[in-house]
Design an enzyme around this catalytic site. Structure first.
Site, PDB file in Angstrom:
ATOM      1  N   CYS A  39       0.884  -1.149  -0.338  1.00 26.88           N
ATOM      2  CA  CYS A  39      -0.088   0.022   0.067  1.00 26.88           C
ATOM      3  C   CYS A  39       0.742   1.300   0.002  1.00 26.88           C
ATOM      4  CB  CYS A  39      -1.101  -0.206   1.021  1.00 26.88           C
ATOM      5  SG  CYS A  39      -1.892   1.394   1.287  1.00 26.88           S
ATOM      6  N   CYS A  46       0.603   5.065   6.950  1.00 25.49           N
ATOM      7  CA  CYS A  46      -0.261   4.876   8.299  1.00 25.49           C
ATOM      8  C   CYS A  46       0.791   4.082   9.353  1.00 25.49           C
ATOM      9  CB  CYS A  46      -1.327   4.027   8.020  1.00 25.49           C
ATOM     10  SG  CYS A  46      -2.434   4.759   6.699  1.00 25.49           S
ATOM     11  N   CYS A 103       0.483   0.341  10.165  1.00 21.80           N
ATOM     12  CA  CYS A 103       0.006  -0.668   9.213  1.00 21.80           C
ATOM     13  C   CYS A 103       1.161  -1.395   8.758  1.00 21.80           C
ATOM     14  CB  CYS A 103      -0.899  -0.070   8.227  1.00 21.80           C
ATOM     15  SG  CYS A 103      -1.891  -1.482   7.234  1.00 21.80           S
ATOM     16  N   CYS A 124     -16.671  -9.004   5.766  1.00 19.99           N
ATOM     17  CA  CYS A 124     -15.975  -7.654   5.289  1.00 19.99           C
ATOM     18  C   CYS A 124     -14.829  -8.064   4.696  1.00 19.99           C
ATOM     19  CB  CYS A 124     -15.655  -6.824   6.768  1.00 19.99           C
ATOM     20  SG  CYS A 124     -14.670  -5.276   6.491  1.00 19.99           S
ATOM     21  N   CYS A 135     -19.502  -6.027   4.000  1.00 17.12           N
ATOM     22  CA  CYS A 135     -18.904  -4.777   4.477  1.00 17.12           C
ATOM     23  C   CYS A 135     -17.587  -4.723   3.574  1.00 17.12           C
ATOM     24  CB  CYS A 135     -18.556  -4.734   5.676  1.00 17.12           C
ATOM     25  SG  CYS A 135     -17.614  -3.669   6.388  1.00 17.12           S
ATOM     26  N   CYS A 166     -19.158   2.444   8.720  1.00 19.74           N
ATOM     27  CA  CYS A 166     -18.531   1.940   9.810  1.00 19.74           C
ATOM     28  C   CYS A 166     -17.235   2.684   9.743  1.00 19.74           C
ATOM     29  CB  CYS A 166     -18.202   0.377   9.467  1.00 19.74           C
ATOM     30  SG  CYS A 166     -17.077  -0.435  10.619  1.00 19.74           S
ATOM     31  N   ARG A 199     -17.860  -1.746  18.201  1.00 15.54           N
ATOM     32  CA  ARG A 199     -17.368  -2.939  18.235  1.00 15.54           C
ATOM     33  C   ARG A 199     -15.838  -3.062  18.930  1.00 15.54           C
ATOM     34  NH1 ARG A 199     -16.829  -3.624  12.453  1.00 15.54           N
ATOM     35  NH2 ARG A 199     -18.679  -4.333  12.503  1.00 15.54           N
TER      36      ARG A 199
HETATM   37  N1  SAM Z   1      -6.469   0.632   2.909  1.00 11.36           N
HETATM   38  C1  SAM Z   1      -7.816   1.079   3.352  1.00 11.36           C
HETATM   39  C2  SAM Z   1      -7.836   2.070   4.363  1.00 11.36           C
HETATM   40  O1  SAM Z   1      -7.099   2.229   4.965  1.00 11.36           O
HETATM   41  O2  SAM Z   1      -8.744   3.067   4.175  1.00 11.36           O
HETATM   42  C3  SAM Z   1      -8.561  -0.257   4.090  1.00 11.36           C
HETATM   43  C4  SAM Z   1      -7.911  -1.130   4.908  1.00 11.36           C
HETATM   44  S1  SAM Z   1      -7.097  -0.610   6.366  1.00 11.36           S
HETATM   45  C5  SAM Z   1      -6.056  -1.862   6.863  1.00 11.36           C
HETATM   46  C6  SAM Z   1      -8.513  -0.443   7.748  1.00 11.36           C
HETATM   47  C7  SAM Z   1      -8.206  -0.065   9.219  1.00 11.36           C
HETATM   48  O3  SAM Z   1      -7.479  -1.010   9.719  1.00 11.36           O
HETATM   49  C8  SAM Z   1      -7.361   1.159   9.331  1.00 11.36           C
HETATM   50  O4  SAM Z   1      -8.159   2.343   9.059  1.00 11.36           O
HETATM   51  C9  SAM Z   1      -6.828   0.934  10.714  1.00 11.36           C
HETATM   52  O5  SAM Z   1      -7.922   1.617  11.485  1.00 11.36           O
HETATM   53  C10 SAM Z   1      -7.186  -0.625  11.001  1.00 11.36           C
HETATM   54  N2  SAM Z   1      -5.546  -1.141  11.243  1.00 11.36           N
HETATM   55  C11 SAM Z   1      -4.616  -1.226  10.317  1.00 11.36           C
HETATM   56  N3  SAM Z   1      -3.511  -1.659  11.022  1.00 11.36           N
HETATM   57  C12 SAM Z   1      -3.858  -1.896  12.263  1.00 11.36           C
HETATM   58  C13 SAM Z   1      -3.274  -2.382  13.390  1.00 11.36           C
HETATM   59  N4  SAM Z   1      -1.671  -2.862  13.084  1.00 11.36           N
HETATM   60  N5  SAM Z   1      -3.867  -2.523  14.539  1.00 11.36           N
HETATM   61  C14 SAM Z   1      -5.082  -2.041  14.748  1.00 11.36           C
HETATM   62  N6  SAM Z   1      -5.816  -1.693  13.696  1.00 11.36           N
HETATM   63  C15 SAM Z   1      -5.310  -1.594  12.551  1.00 11.36           C
HETATM   64  C1  DTB Z   2     -11.205  -2.047  11.590  1.00 16.64           C
HETATM   65  O1  DTB Z   2     -11.633  -1.013  12.465  1.00 16.64           O
HETATM   66  N1  DTB Z   2     -10.477  -2.965  12.045  1.00 16.64           N
HETATM   67  C2  DTB Z   2     -10.263  -4.005  11.042  1.00 16.64           C
HETATM   68  C3  DTB Z   2     -11.146  -3.492   9.940  1.00 16.64           C
HETATM   69  N2  DTB Z   2     -11.860  -2.195  10.460  1.00 16.64           N
HETATM   70  C4  DTB Z   2     -10.762  -3.728   8.593  1.00 16.64           C
HETATM   71  C5  DTB Z   2      -8.603  -4.097  10.662  1.00 16.64           C
HETATM   72  C6  DTB Z   2      -7.846  -4.348  11.743  1.00 16.64           C
HETATM   73  C7  DTB Z   2      -6.578  -4.661  11.115  1.00 16.64           C
HETATM   74  C8  DTB Z   2      -5.432  -5.052  12.204  1.00 16.64           C
HETATM   75  C9  DTB Z   2      -4.338  -5.372  11.805  1.00 16.64           C
HETATM   76  C10 DTB Z   2      -4.224  -6.325  10.578  1.00 16.64           C
HETATM   77  O2  DTB Z   2      -4.767  -7.611  10.756  1.00 16.64           O
HETATM   78  O3  DTB Z   2      -3.571  -6.344   9.441  1.00 16.64           O
HETATM   79 FE1  SF4 Z   3      -2.783   1.497   3.354  1.00 13.56          FE
HETATM   80 FE2  SF4 Z   3      -2.679   0.184   5.744  1.00 13.56          FE
HETATM   81 FE3  SF4 Z   3      -3.098   2.774   5.802  1.00 13.56          FE
HETATM   82 FE4  SF4 Z   3      -5.050   1.101   4.843  1.00 13.56          FE
HETATM   83  S1  SF4 Z   3      -4.325   1.335   6.870  1.00 13.56           S
HETATM   84  S2  SF4 Z   3      -4.443   3.009   3.621  1.00 13.56           S
HETATM   85  S3  SF4 Z   3      -3.804  -0.691   3.838  1.00 13.56           S
HETATM   86  S4  SF4 Z   3      -1.239   1.733   5.024  1.00 13.56           S
END
Ligand code: SAM
Ligand code: DTB
Ligand code: SF4
Length: 334
Positions: A59, A63, A66, A103, A134, A194, A266
């Site tokens: 990606c 973030c 992530c 989802c 979702c 959501c 949630r």
């Molecule tokens: N890439 C898209 C976006 O960010 O809009 C959708 C997928 S992204 C992985 C969805 C959400 O997962 C993020 O907004 C964040 O709140 C959550 N997330 C990602 N990595 C995480 C982590 N290590 N721990 C907790 N929540 C996480």
């Molecule tokens: C949300 O609030 N939490 C979920 C879902 N929406 C997409 C994602 C959590 C991701 C946790 C880190 C991972 O498994 O990559």
């Molecule tokens: Fe990309 Fe992760 Fe950020 Fe979603 S949360 S935009 S997957 S870097």
């Protein structure tokens, strides 16, 4: 159970009011949250969603939490957009295990070209299996929002992640306003929103209050509010951040419940690192939804058997999906 006057449902919360809730003695806060919870929900029913990463890693966004950002070396194996058959297989498994919502998450800044059409086809077929749908695919423009709506998408997940004030410490590649714009498109298209955030990124209590206030003061409360505890992944900049105090996590759930009485709150990522007792307190504080199944997107979640056992011990049961019309103003999208 429901409050027909809807007097608890407000969109004019001040920071002082929200901060005051965070400052209440724990028992007073939980009592207030539980009282609101019982007015609007069945206190022993929990909505269950299963996640699937349909496009993993690489990606372009930064973030800091992530594991899927291309900027951090987390050893994650990248995967292009999954074939529909594999997605449907995972959806079937989730449904057979008892999930009622599926989802689909993609590591995109925003969907591009044909990819969205392919996701729309997945949504149609998952929905045809009797599951609520979702998706979380990043930022959307108007046409993309319409395409998802027409495919029958029930919920779109797009998190604010943290307060506007702290946001710049976590993400620099898109703005808070970009996120609010996508949320508005989704809401205006008639899909359920959501939207929530992550705790444990070094934010203050004031940041937590500010995030919840922003969510509660949106024109409509998000129908689903995921509160994630940061899952620390080696290689990400936030690995090693000060973990959230469990009591503070529970407090945040309670305040979310009070501010957004009708929403499903949630208890999201981070349950694998939480004790059963902390989770029980979260349910008592008004959490009524979880991610269910061994994986979140790329990290682990408690085993299905463990969750079933936890539900049995707490006398909780899986909530039936809401039938069309049950949720004032919003419903399962036809
Ligand atoms: N890439 C898209 C976006 O960010 O809009 C959708 C997928 S992204 C992985 C969805 C959400 O997962 C993020 O907004 C964040 O709140 C959550 N997330 C990602 N990595 C995480 C982590 N290590 N721990 C907790 N929540 C996480
Ligand atoms: C949300 O609030 N939490 C979920 C879902 N929406 C997409 C994602 C959590 C991701 C946790 C880190 C991972 O498994 O990559
Ligand atoms: Fe990309 Fe992760 Fe950020 Fe979603 S949360 S935009 S997957 S870097």
């Amino acid at each position: 159970m429901s409050d027909p006057s809807g007097t608890d449902v407000r969109h004019d919360w001040t920071m002082d009011e929200v901060r005051a809730l965070f400052g209440l003695p724990f028992s007073d806060l939980l009592f207030q949250a539980q009282t609101v919870h019982r007015r609007y929900h069945d206190a022993n029913a929990v909505q269950v969603s299963t996640l699937l990463s349909i496009k993993t890693g690489a990606c372009p966004e930064d973030c800091k939490y992530c594991p899927q950002s291309v900027r951090y070396d987390t050893g994650l194996e990248r995967e292009p957009l999954m074939e529909k058959e594999r997605v449907l297989e995972a959806a079937r498994t989730a449904r057979d295990a008892g999930a009622t919502r599926f989802c689909m998450g993609a590591a995109w800044r925003s969907p591009r070209g044909r990819d969205l059409v392919r996701v729309a086809e997945m949504i149609r077929d998952v929905k045809a299996m009797g599951l609520e749908t979702c998706a979380t695919l990043g930022m959307l423009d108007d046409e993309q929002t319409r395409t998802l709506r027409e495919a029958g998408l029930d919920y779109y997940n797009h998190n604010l992640d943290t307060s506007e004030e702290f946001y710049g410490e976590v993400i620099t590649t898109r703005t808070y306003q970009d996120r609010l714009d996508t949320l508005e498109r989704v809401r205006k298209a008639g899909m359920n929103v959501c939207c929530g955030g992550i705790l444990g990124m070094g934010e203050s209590t004031t940041d937590r209050a500010s995030l919840l206030r922003t969510l509660a003061n949106l024109p409509e409360h998000p129908q689903s509010v995921p509160i994630n505890q940061l899952v620390q992944v080696p290689g990400t900049p936030l690995d090693g951040a000060e973990p959230v105090e469990p009591i503070d996590f529970v407090r945040t759930i309670a305040v979310a419940r009070i501010l957004m009485p009708r929403s499903h709150v949630r208890l999201s990522a981070g349950r694998a690192e939480m004790s059963d007792e902390t989770q029980a307190l979260c349910f008592l504080a008004g959490a009524n939804s979880i991610f269910y199944g061994e994986r979140l997107l790329t990290t682990g979640n408690p085993d299905v058997d463990n969750d079933r056992e936890l539900f049995r011990r707490l006398g909780l049961r899986f909530e039936e999906p809401r039938c069309a019309g049950a949720d004032p103003g919003r419903a399962t999208v036809a």
